[in-house]
Design a protein around this motif. Structure first.
Motif, PDB file in Angstrom:
ATOM      1  N   LEU A 178      42.013  27.490  50.329  1.00  0.00           N
ATOM      2  CA  LEU A 178      41.086  26.454  49.645  1.00  0.00           C
ATOM      3  C   LEU A 178      39.556  27.125  49.950  1.00  0.00           C
ATOM      4  O   LEU A 178      38.721  27.109  49.273  1.00  0.00           O
ATOM      5  CB  LEU A 178      41.138  25.232  50.302  1.00  0.00           C
ATOM      6  CG  LEU A 178      42.645  24.512  50.102  1.00  0.00           C
ATOM      7  CD1 LEU A 178      42.951  23.094  50.532  1.00  0.00           C
ATOM      8  CD2 LEU A 178      42.908  24.450  48.478  1.00  0.00           C
ATOM      9  N   ASN A 201      53.565  29.838  44.920  1.00  0.00           N
ATOM     10  CA  ASN A 201      51.978  29.711  45.020  1.00  0.00           C
ATOM     11  C   ASN A 201      51.361  29.423  46.336  1.00  0.00           C
ATOM     12  O   ASN A 201      51.849  28.640  46.782  1.00  0.00           O
ATOM     13  CB  ASN A 201      51.649  28.559  44.032  1.00  0.00           C
ATOM     14  CG  ASN A 201      51.867  28.967  42.675  1.00  0.00           C
ATOM     15  OD1 ASN A 201      51.238  29.535  41.870  1.00  0.00           O
ATOM     16  ND2 ASN A 201      52.996  28.058  42.032  1.00  0.00           N
ATOM     17  N   SER A 241      43.956  35.180  41.700  1.00  0.00           N
ATOM     18  CA  SER A 241      43.064  34.374  40.917  1.00  0.00           C
ATOM     19  C   SER A 241      41.504  35.347  41.005  1.00  0.00           C
ATOM     20  O   SER A 241      41.026  35.336  39.813  1.00  0.00           O
ATOM     21  CB  SER A 241      42.609  33.253  41.213  1.00  0.00           C
ATOM     22  OG  SER A 241      42.183  33.124  42.837  1.00  0.00           O
ATOM     23  N   TYR A 281      49.997  34.173  43.377  1.00  0.00           N
ATOM     24  CA  TYR A 281      51.336  33.945  42.690  1.00  0.00           C
ATOM     25  C   TYR A 281      52.283  34.930  42.821  1.00  0.00           C
ATOM     26  O   TYR A 281      51.951  36.267  42.445  1.00  0.00           O
ATOM     27  CB  TYR A 281      50.945  33.502  41.232  1.00  0.00           C
ATOM     28  CG  TYR A 281      52.262  33.066  40.347  1.00  0.00           C
ATOM     29  CD1 TYR A 281      53.066  31.801  40.630  1.00  0.00           C
ATOM     30  CD2 TYR A 281      52.904  33.946  39.455  1.00  0.00           C
ATOM     31  CE1 TYR A 281      53.862  31.427  40.317  1.00  0.00           C
ATOM     32  CE2 TYR A 281      54.007  33.544  38.787  1.00  0.00           C
ATOM     33  CZ  TYR A 281      54.617  32.402  39.118  1.00  0.00           C
ATOM     34  OH  TYR A 281      55.798  32.157  38.558  1.00  0.00           O
ATOM     35  N   MET A 332      45.045  26.118  53.886  1.00  0.00           N
ATOM     36  CA  MET A 332      45.924  27.011  52.857  1.00  0.00           C
ATOM     37  C   MET A 332      46.784  25.909  52.130  1.00  0.00           C
ATOM     38  O   MET A 332      47.328  24.940  52.945  1.00  0.00           O
ATOM     39  CB  MET A 332      46.684  27.938  53.645  1.00  0.00           C
ATOM     40  CG  MET A 332      45.849  29.113  54.421  1.00  0.00           C
ATOM     41  SD  MET A 332      46.572  30.366  55.126  1.00  0.00           S
ATOM     42  CE  MET A 332      45.471  31.631  55.648  1.00  0.00           C
ATOM     43  N   TRP A 333      47.391  26.010  51.180  1.00  0.00           N
ATOM     44  CA  TRP A 333      48.312  25.228  50.617  1.00  0.00           C
ATOM     45  C   TRP A 333      49.196  26.076  49.836  1.00  0.00           C
ATOM     46  O   TRP A 333      49.213  27.204  49.341  1.00  0.00           O
ATOM     47  CB  TRP A 333      47.611  24.243  49.432  1.00  0.00           C
ATOM     48  CG  TRP A 333      48.532  23.754  48.558  1.00  0.00           C
ATOM     49  CD1 TRP A 333      49.188  22.301  49.143  1.00  0.00           C
ATOM     50  CD2 TRP A 333      49.306  23.960  47.372  1.00  0.00           C
ATOM     51  NE1 TRP A 333      50.067  21.831  48.130  1.00  0.00           N
ATOM     52  CE2 TRP A 333      50.038  22.831  46.853  1.00  0.00           C
ATOM     53  CE3 TRP A 333      48.932  24.990  46.413  1.00  0.00           C
ATOM     54  CZ2 TRP A 333      50.766  22.704  45.936  1.00  0.00           C
ATOM     55  CZ3 TRP A 333      49.896  25.051  45.279  1.00  0.00           C
ATOM     56  CH2 TRP A 333      50.754  23.997  45.009  1.00  0.00           C
ATOM     57  N   SER A 368      53.093  25.832  47.655  1.00  0.00           N
ATOM     58  CA  SER A 368      53.792  25.124  46.698  1.00  0.00           C
ATOM     59  C   SER A 368      55.218  24.955  47.393  1.00  0.00           C
ATOM     60  O   SER A 368      55.672  25.538  48.264  1.00  0.00           O
ATOM     61  CB  SER A 368      54.087  25.764  45.168  1.00  0.00           C
ATOM     62  OG  SER A 368      54.775  27.137  45.237  1.00  0.00           O
ATOM     63  N   GLY A 425      37.356  29.742  46.974  1.00  0.00           N
ATOM     64  CA  GLY A 425      38.681  29.815  47.169  1.00  0.00           C
ATOM     65  C   GLY A 425      39.604  30.691  46.621  1.00  0.00           C
ATOM     66  O   GLY A 425      39.045  31.046  45.205  1.00  0.00           O
ATOM     67  N   VAL A 426      40.602  31.096  46.816  1.00  0.00           N
ATOM     68  CA  VAL A 426      41.552  32.283  46.134  1.00  0.00           C
ATOM     69  C   VAL A 426      43.033  31.770  46.013  1.00  0.00           C
ATOM     70  O   VAL A 426      43.672  31.150  47.075  1.00  0.00           O
ATOM     71  CB  VAL A 426      41.486  33.475  46.811  1.00  0.00           C
ATOM     72  CG1 VAL A 426      42.377  34.625  46.130  1.00  0.00           C
ATOM     73  CG2 VAL A 426      39.971  34.119  47.046  1.00  0.00           C
ATOM     74  N   SER A 427      43.898  32.008  44.809  1.00  0.00           N
ATOM     75  CA  SER A 427      45.113  31.440  44.667  1.00  0.00           C
ATOM     76  C   SER A 427      46.149  32.892  44.487  1.00  0.00           C
ATOM     77  O   SER A 427      45.626  33.849  43.715  1.00  0.00           O
ATOM     78  CB  SER A 427      45.209  30.753  43.566  1.00  0.00           C
ATOM     79  OG  SER A 427      44.889  29.391  43.851  1.00  0.00           O
ATOM     80  N   THR A 463      47.476  29.064  48.041  1.00  0.00           N
ATOM     81  CA  THR A 463      46.283  28.798  47.867  1.00  0.00           C
ATOM     82  C   THR A 463      45.563  28.904  49.133  1.00  0.00           C
ATOM     83  O   THR A 463      45.627  28.055  49.996  1.00  0.00           O
ATOM     84  CB  THR A 463      46.003  27.748  46.897  1.00  0.00           C
ATOM     85  OG1 THR A 463      46.609  27.626  45.919  1.00  0.00           O
ATOM     86  CG2 THR A 463      44.426  27.283  46.754  1.00  0.00           C
TER      87      THR A 463
END
Length: 511
Positions: free
Chosen positions: A105, A101, A54, A68, A93-94, A96, A64-66, A103
């Motif tokens: 946070l 994905n 991102s 993919y 962190m998250w 999917s 935060g940064v995502s 992320t």
């Protein structure tokens, strides 16, 4: 790029199955490696994934940064790699469900670096190209250091004349800007560049003493930190001196206060006694700052010498020696017969001989000596009393008093002098022993209270009389040493002889 540590557990089951397959399908001599057994179409069936982010930069604790991971393959598993190591997930962190994905946070500085995603098939792995994440942070709290310098309380001390190097320590990305301020001046030091994290001050003096501040600014994070350092410039210490308000010191009666005088503040002070470090005691008491020394119950061996030394961590100086002038005594007085003999209480001396009496007593300053003779009102002064020719008048008890005019103390001693051997009378025209001579007993002058009647010891031999005893020579008198007077020792003697011989003798003798 696949990480062996990451997918080792994934291969474990596959390798076990392949091992069982090759065990029964191929003879041992014909067994091949796993890679060799896979058809080329199978090895190249996975496509290389791509990764998107991102934003390539983020501010620590604020953004935060995502990420993919894009892949066209199915029936695969996606793994994430950071800085060539399997990514360690935490509560920030998250991920999917399909693991495509990722992320973060809230970004932290340790999140910076390279990121990749790996696509795992049944027998193959494909890894994306790395993408980069830059994390901006800081500045952290600022610390100003100074060399050479020694921390002392809230300040750092330096020695005058030394070259000082200031430096700032902080963590910041990107590199921050620096603005230096001296003391309470709100304007920065213009001679320093905004990128200067260190600077040197030459030949420090008292005018350089004060508060130094440095403002550190990060343009990327829009954060600033201020550091401060208080500098104290110490003078090179000069020689101190020891003073005492007490001038007239008397043993056991004086309390002495010695002060180490110095113009320097904040210096250490140490005392020395007879060249050795002084050890405090109930007798020798030091003040809290060691600048004063109090001597209780002064003794004669407390004369010193004393020295005091002042010092700081960069220089030191010691005072000149200081000695105390302590008055004491007189101690016990003794009377001796001459300067080199032992103390006596009784002296026997021959008539007409010389006699030297000496009185001594330990005293500071030297004692004054006064001599008296019993039954006499005369007083003689001096350490010695010389009698050049003893007579009966010199017989008796002599008393010596030693006196110290500063301590106002006195000590005395006495000695009994006895004069021995009476003088013999002189006869004239004494006939020879065949003639009958009637001699009257002669009374000589005796000491007071002692009168004796003594037969003449003269004898006539061959018509000649025995002459009188010759007096001993007198000692030369020293004008500075008291000498007793000889007194009137003249005596009249009358001798009667046989009138038939017409002899008459009148003797006038002087002892």
């Amino acid at each position: 790029m696949a990480s062996t540590a990451l997918w080792a557990h994934h291969w474990a089951g596959l390798l076990l199955s392949a091992s069982l397959l090759t065990t029964w399908s191929l003879p041992a001599a014909a067994q091949l490696t796993l890679g060799d057994r896979l058809p080329k179409a199978t090895r190249s069936s996975l496509a290389k994934p791509t990764i998107a982010v991102s934003q390539g930069t983020a501010i620590e604790h604020r953004e935060g940064v995502s990420f993919y991971c894009d892949t066209k393959d199915v029936n695969i598993t996606i793994y994430w790699v950071s800085n060539n190591h399997p990514l360690k997930f935490d509560e920030r962190m998250w991920l999917s469900t399909d693991r495509k994905n990722l992320t973060i946070l809230t970004v932290q500085r340790e999140d910076a670096g390279t990121y990749q995603c790996e696509v795992w098939g049944v027998l193959q792995v494909q890894s994306s190209n790395p993408t980069f994440l830059i994390v901006y942070y800081g500045p952290d709290p600022v610390e100003i250091k100074l060399e050479p310098g020694v921390p002392n309380g809230e300040a750092v001390e330096v020695i005058e004349g030394s070259n000082l190097t200031f430096s700032v320590e902080t963590l910041s990305h990107p590199h921050p800007d620096y603005s230096w301020f001296f003391s309470n001046d709100s304007k920065p030091i213009t001679s320093l560049s905004s990128t200067t994290s260190t600077f040197t001050l030459h030949a420090a003096s008292k005018e350089h003493e004060g508060l130094y501040r440095c403002l550190v600014s990060n343009k990327a994070t829009n954060l600033s930190r201020l550091g401060a350092l208080k500098v104290r410039v110490l003078e090179r210490v000069t020689k101190p001196c020891i003073t005492s308000p007490n001038l007239n010191l008397v043993e056991n009666a004086s309390l002495v206060v010695l002060t180490c005088q110095t113009s320097h503040e904040g210096v250490g002070v140490q005392w020395f006694l007879r060249g050795q470090p002084l050890l405090p005691s109930p007798h020798l008491v030091l003040s809290a700052d060691n600048r004063t020394l109090v001597i209780h119950g002064l003794r004669r061996d407390d004369v010193g010498p004393y020295e005091c030394e002042v010092w700081n961590w960069g220089s030191g100086a010691r005072s000149d020696s200081f000695r105390l002038n302590i008055s004491y005594g007189p101690d016990r007085a003794d009377i001796t017969r001459g300067p080199a003999s032992e103390a006596v209480s009784t002296i026997k001396a021959e008539f007409n001989s010389s006699l030297t009496l000496q009185c001594r007593a330990e005293s500071q300053p030297d004692a004054e000596f006064h001599w008296t003779l019993e039954h006499s009102t005369s007083v003689w002064t001096g350490e010695q009393l010389i009698i050049e020719a003893l007579t009966w008048e010199h017989q008796g008890t002599y008393n010596c008093v030693a006196f110290n005019s500063l301590t106002h103390l006195a000590s005395s001693a006495s000695v009994r002098v006895r004069v021995m051997d009476w003088p013999m009378p002189t006869y004239a025209n004494v006939p020879n022993t065949q003639e009958q001579v009637r001699v009257k007993k002669v009374l000589t002058q005796d000491p007071p209270g002692e009168f004796h009647e003594k037969e003449s010891s003269s004898a006539v031999h061959g018509g000649y009389s025995r002459g009188p005893r010759k007096p001993q020579p007198k000692l030369a008198s020293d004008p500075s040493v008291p000498t007793l007077p000889k007194g009137n020792t003249e005596s009249n003697y009358e001798v009667l002889v046989n009138p038939e011989h017409n002899l008459y003798c009148h003797i006038n003798s002087s002892v």
